[in-house]
Design an enzyme around this catalytic site. Structure first.
Site: not given
Length: 203
Positions: A44-46
């Site tokens: 997942l994106d940060k």
């Protein structure tokens, strides 16, 4: 199965960050058994929160990643976007390319490095400023959801990188709420759910 908090990297980058969700999982497993390890299945994106899967052995990792590559994994996200999209539901399908600056852009099919991206969505609630959106992705491109909603002039709230002007929750308002896979051992569908933190804006 873990609920990744926002502002935490899924895994280390080439900067070799010490604190990531992966490192926390590995440390936890090693506290139980010194030889344990966690294999990365997806990311997942940060700035995105929500469900992530890790595997305790490579065979399981490969089995679930095969489901991702075959597009049989069902992934639901919940997001808050600025304004109201052009319809109550829709599909965004186009090509995306990532530049050297790590900024992802919509592009033509003929663009070098272009990859197909498809996002299905529907509006759950709206108010004067925002819309709560249910999102199902058929492809898992980097920043896909963020770029797609920016492209229809309804950026994800808190996403300054892709054009958001507001930040009511002091975070990117995107959450991976649900994932369904075929369990590698039982061959039964397994669904995991973590409720999103966004409803308070609409209550």
């Amino acid at each position: 199965v873990l609920n990744k908090p926002t502002k935490l990297l899924s895994v280390a980058t080439d900067k070799l960050e010490n604190d990531t969700l992966h490192s926390r999982v590995v440390n936890y497993l090693k506290s139980k058994e010194k030889s344990a390890w966690a294999w990365i299945i997806h990311r997942l994106d940060k700035e995105t929160s929500g469900i992530m899967l890790f595997a305790k052995n490579e065979k399981t990792k490969l089995a679930i990643q095969k489901q991702f590559s075959e597009k049989s994994v069902r992934r639901k996200y919940i997001g808050i976007v600025e304004g109201k999209p052009y319809a109550n539901k829709g599909v965004i399908e186009n090509y995306l390319v990532e530049g050297k600056d790590l900024f992802v852009r919509e592009c033509k099919k003929s663009t070098k490095g272009a990859k197909i991206a498809k996002t299905n969505w529907k509006i759950l609630e709206t108010n004067h400023n925002y819309s709560l959106i249910e999102i199902f992705i058929e492809t898992g491109r980097r920043n896909q959801i963020r770029v797609h909603f920016s492209g229809i002039k309804c950026p994800i709230s808190g996403d300054k990188k892709y054009g958001s002007k507001t930040n009511p929750l002091k975070r990117l308002c995107l959450h991976a709420e649900e994932i369904s896979i075929i369990h590698p051992k039982t061959s039964q569908e397994s669904t995991f759910y973590v409720s999103n933190p966004f409803n308070k804006i609409f209550n």
